[in-house]
Design a protein around this motif. Structure first.
Motif, PDB file in Angstrom:
ATOM      1  N   VAL A  46       0.868  -1.184   0.000  1.00  0.00           N
ATOM      2  CA  VAL A  46       0.000   0.000   0.000  1.00  0.00           C
ATOM      3  C   VAL A  46       0.901   1.229   0.000  1.00  0.00           C
ATOM      4  O   VAL A  46       1.729   1.404   0.901  1.00  0.00           O
ATOM      5  N   LEU A  47       0.760   2.049  -1.037  1.00  0.00           N
ATOM      6  CA  LEU A  47       1.522   3.294  -1.127  1.00  0.00           C
ATOM      7  C   LEU A  47       0.503   4.405  -1.328  1.00  0.00           C
ATOM      8  O   LEU A  47       0.127   4.720  -2.454  1.00  0.00           O
ATOM      9  N   SER A  48       0.018   4.970  -0.211  1.00  0.00           N
ATOM     10  CA  SER A  48      -1.102   5.899  -0.293  1.00  0.00           C
ATOM     11  C   SER A  48      -1.116   6.846   0.904  1.00  0.00           C
ATOM     12  O   SER A  48      -2.110   6.959   1.601  1.00  0.00           O
ATOM     13  N   SER A  49       0.013   7.545   1.118  1.00  0.00           N
ATOM     14  CA  SER A  49       0.109   8.521   2.209  1.00  0.00           C
ATOM     15  C   SER A  49      -0.335   7.923   3.541  1.00  0.00           C
ATOM     16  O   SER A  49      -1.043   8.570   4.319  1.00  0.00           O
ATOM     17  N   MET A  50       0.075   6.706   3.813  1.00  0.00           N
ATOM     18  CA  MET A  50      -0.319   6.025   5.044  1.00  0.00           C
ATOM     19  C   MET A  50       0.742   6.253   6.121  1.00  0.00           C
ATOM     20  O   MET A  50       1.897   5.874   5.969  1.00  0.00           O
ATOM     21  N   SER A  51       0.332   6.899   7.210  1.00  0.00           N
ATOM     22  CA  SER A  51       1.268   7.222   8.288  1.00  0.00           C
ATOM     23  C   SER A  51       1.713   5.964   9.024  1.00  0.00           C
ATOM     24  O   SER A  51       0.933   5.041   9.263  1.00  0.00           O
ATOM     25  N   ILE A  52       2.982   5.956   9.399  1.00  0.00           N
ATOM     26  CA  ILE A  52       3.559   4.844  10.167  1.00  0.00           C
ATOM     27  C   ILE A  52       3.229   5.087  11.634  1.00  0.00           C
ATOM     28  O   ILE A  52       3.804   5.961  12.279  1.00  0.00           O
ATOM     29  N   THR A  53       2.287   4.346  12.170  1.00  0.00           N
ATOM     30  CA  THR A  53       1.882   4.513  13.560  1.00  0.00           C
ATOM     31  C   THR A  53       2.030   3.193  14.316  1.00  0.00           C
ATOM     32  O   THR A  53       2.022   2.118  13.715  1.00  0.00           O
ATOM     33  N   GLU A  54       2.133   3.298  15.623  1.00  0.00           N
ATOM     34  CA  GLU A  54       2.244   2.102  16.461  1.00  0.00           C
ATOM     35  C   GLU A  54       1.020   1.208  16.301  1.00  0.00           C
ATOM     36  O   GLU A  54       1.117  -0.021  16.304  1.00  0.00           O
ATOM     37  N   ASP A  55      -0.152   1.819  16.156  1.00  0.00           N
ATOM     38  CA  ASP A  55      -1.378   1.044  16.013  1.00  0.00           C
ATOM     39  C   ASP A  55      -1.358   0.227  14.721  1.00  0.00           C
ATOM     40  O   ASP A  55      -1.689  -0.964  14.722  1.00  0.00           O
ATOM     41  N   ARG A  56      -0.948   0.840  13.618  1.00  0.00           N
ATOM     42  CA  ARG A  56      -0.903   0.120  12.344  1.00  0.00           C
ATOM     43  C   ARG A  56       0.208  -0.926  12.323  1.00  0.00           C
ATOM     44  O   ARG A  56       0.081  -1.961  11.662  1.00  0.00           O
ATOM     45  N   LEU A  57       1.294  -0.658  13.033  1.00  0.00           N
ATOM     46  CA  LEU A  57       2.397  -1.614  13.072  1.00  0.00           C
ATOM     47  C   LEU A  57       2.023  -2.921  13.758  1.00  0.00           C
ATOM     48  O   LEU A  57       2.742  -3.915  13.648  1.00  0.00           O
ATOM     49  N   LYS A  58       0.884  -2.930  14.445  1.00  0.00           N
ATOM     50  CA  LYS A  58       0.408  -4.170  15.043  1.00  0.00           C
ATOM     51  C   LYS A  58      -0.109  -5.146  13.976  1.00  0.00           C
ATOM     52  O   LYS A  58      -0.137  -6.352  14.200  1.00  0.00           O
ATOM     53  N   SER A  59      -0.518  -4.607  12.827  1.00  0.00           N
ATOM     54  CA  SER A  59      -1.124  -5.465  11.812  1.00  0.00           C
ATOM     55  C   SER A  59      -0.381  -5.501  10.481  1.00  0.00           C
ATOM     56  O   SER A  59      -0.594  -6.413   9.678  1.00  0.00           O
ATOM     57  N   VAL A  60       0.484  -4.514  10.223  1.00  0.00           N
ATOM     58  CA  VAL A  60       1.248  -4.506   8.973  1.00  0.00           C
ATOM     59  C   VAL A  60       2.680  -4.073   9.272  1.00  0.00           C
ATOM     60  O   VAL A  60       2.965  -3.518  10.334  1.00  0.00           O
ATOM     61  N   ASP A  61       3.578  -4.325   8.324  1.00  0.00           N
ATOM     62  CA  ASP A  61       4.942  -3.812   8.399  1.00  0.00           C
ATOM     63  C   ASP A  61       5.068  -2.617   7.463  1.00  0.00           C
ATOM     64  O   ASP A  61       4.311  -2.501   6.489  1.00  0.00           O
ATOM     65  N   PHE A  62       6.013  -1.734   7.753  1.00  0.00           N
ATOM     66  CA  PHE A  62       6.207  -0.538   6.943  1.00  0.00           C
ATOM     67  C   PHE A  62       7.655  -0.412   6.472  1.00  0.00           C
ATOM     68  O   PHE A  62       8.598  -0.846   7.144  1.00  0.00           O
ATOM     69  N   SER A  63       7.807   0.249   5.334  1.00  0.00           N
ATOM     70  CA  SER A  63       9.113   0.732   4.905  1.00  0.00           C
ATOM     71  C   SER A  63       9.479   1.930   5.779  1.00  0.00           C
ATOM     72  O   SER A  63       8.684   2.372   6.620  1.00  0.00           O
ATOM     73  N   LYS A  64      10.656   2.487   5.550  1.00  0.00           N
ATOM     74  CA  LYS A  64      10.974   3.780   6.160  1.00  0.00           C
ATOM     75  C   LYS A  64      10.072   4.843   5.529  1.00  0.00           C
ATOM     76  O   LYS A  64       9.420   4.597   4.499  1.00  0.00           O
ATOM     77  N   LYS A  65      10.021   6.021   6.111  1.00  0.00           N
ATOM     78  CA  LYS A  65       9.159   7.075   5.573  1.00  0.00           C
ATOM     79  C   LYS A  65       9.641   7.507   4.184  1.00  0.00           C
ATOM     80  O   LYS A  65      10.823   7.384   3.850  1.00  0.00           O
ATOM     81  N   TYR A  66       8.691   8.012   3.380  1.00  0.00           N
ATOM     82  CA  TYR A  66       9.080   8.658   2.129  1.00  0.00           C
ATOM     83  C   TYR A  66       8.630  10.115   2.087  1.00  0.00           C
ATOM     84  O   TYR A  66       8.990  10.849   1.177  1.00  0.00           O
ATOM     85  N   TYR A  67       7.861  10.556   3.116  1.00  0.00           N
ATOM     86  CA  TYR A  67       7.635  11.985   3.364  1.00  0.00           C
ATOM     87  C   TYR A  67       7.005  12.141   4.737  1.00  0.00           C
ATOM     88  O   TYR A  67       6.513  11.178   5.336  1.00  0.00           O
ATOM     89  N   HIS A  68       7.019  13.380   5.249  1.00  0.00           N
ATOM     90  CA  HIS A  68       6.470  13.643   6.576  1.00  0.00           C
ATOM     91  C   HIS A  68       5.949  15.080   6.649  1.00  0.00           C
ATOM     92  O   HIS A  68       6.714  16.026   6.511  1.00  0.00           O
TER      93      HIS A  68
END
Length: 258
Positions: free
Chosen positions: A87-109
């Protein structure tokens, strides 16, 4: 007999090539109703910063991107049931989401912000917005923040399938404010005819407990191979200038953040 063996070897090689090609096609989920990060052109094609960055990353990795469009709140469920691979759709890396998916490093903030009628003054949102209606996109980090913080302060939270719907209701007077990404508000609303008479107001919203530490690319839990190669590709396009080329199409500043 030698001809049969040769034909068999060629067929096996062709099959292996096709299988490898299949492995090098990645289905990427995106919401195309979040300008300037993801939107549809007048011809009906997907465009935007997210889309262009994704294509730059796939070109760097020499894989094919197959884009799958859907609403934001369905992106992670689609990832989990393997309808998409990322999923590449401005999805913020949050602790809550990290419980269910893995993330790359950020690509913007970028931070969040309120949009209201020009001239509105918001010093303390929890006080100044009491009794007012604030629109958020359903399943976004702004929805989670508003649910936890706004509703308990007597602020009515109205949820929408897309941020564009919240903008339309704000312009029509059915909302007092909307909380969203500062760039999305500015580029997707205030600078458009629909957003005339509205402005960014109040403080930035950047609490990492809610908004994370930037937007990343989401993968299924345990997909360390894709996380690693996308991380390497993000570093590569920032080093070789391709990131900056894409960024310059949409922004006059460095959106990558600190």
């Amino acid at each position: 007999m030698n001809k049969i063996v040769l034909l068999g070897t060629l067929a096996l090689a062709a099959f292996s090539t096709l299988a490898q090609a299949g492995e090098d096609t990645l289905r990427i989920g995106i919401e195309a109703a979040y300008p300037p990060f993801g939107f549809k052109t007048t011809e009906g094609n997907i465009s935007g910063f997210d889309y262009d960055i994704g294509n730059a990353l796939c070109a760097e990795m020499k894989i094919k991107c197959e884009w799958v469009e859907q609403e934001f709140d369905g992106l992670i469920p689609s990832l989990k049931v393997r309808k998409v691979d990322a999923v590449l759709s401005s999805m913020s890396i949050t602790e809550d989401r990290l419980k269910s998916v893995d993330f790359s490093k950020k690509y913007y903030h970028t931070p969040g912000k309120l949009a209201m009628k020009a001239g509105s003054v918001i010093n303390d949102p929890l006080v100044d917005l009491k009794g007012k209606k604030v629109g958020v996109q359903r399943a976004s980090t702004y929805d989670r923040y508003a649910t936890d913080r706004f509703e308990s302060a007597g602020i009515e939270v109205v949820r929408y399938a897309s941020q564009n719907e919240a903008f339309l209701d704000l312009a029509a007077g059915r909302l007092d404010a909307t909380l969203a990404d500062i760039i999305n508000i500015d580029e997707g609303f205030i600078k458009t005819p629909t957003g005339k008479g509205f402005a960014l107001v109040g403080p930035d919203f950047s609490d990492p407990n809610y908004f994370g530490k930037g937007a990343g690319i989401a993968f299924r839990k345990g997909d360390s191979a894709n996380v690693a190669r996308f991380n390497a590709a993000i570093d590569a396009i920032r080093a070789n200038g391709k990131y900056q080329q894409v960024q310059a199409k949409y922004f006059a500043f460095d959106i990558y953040g600190e």
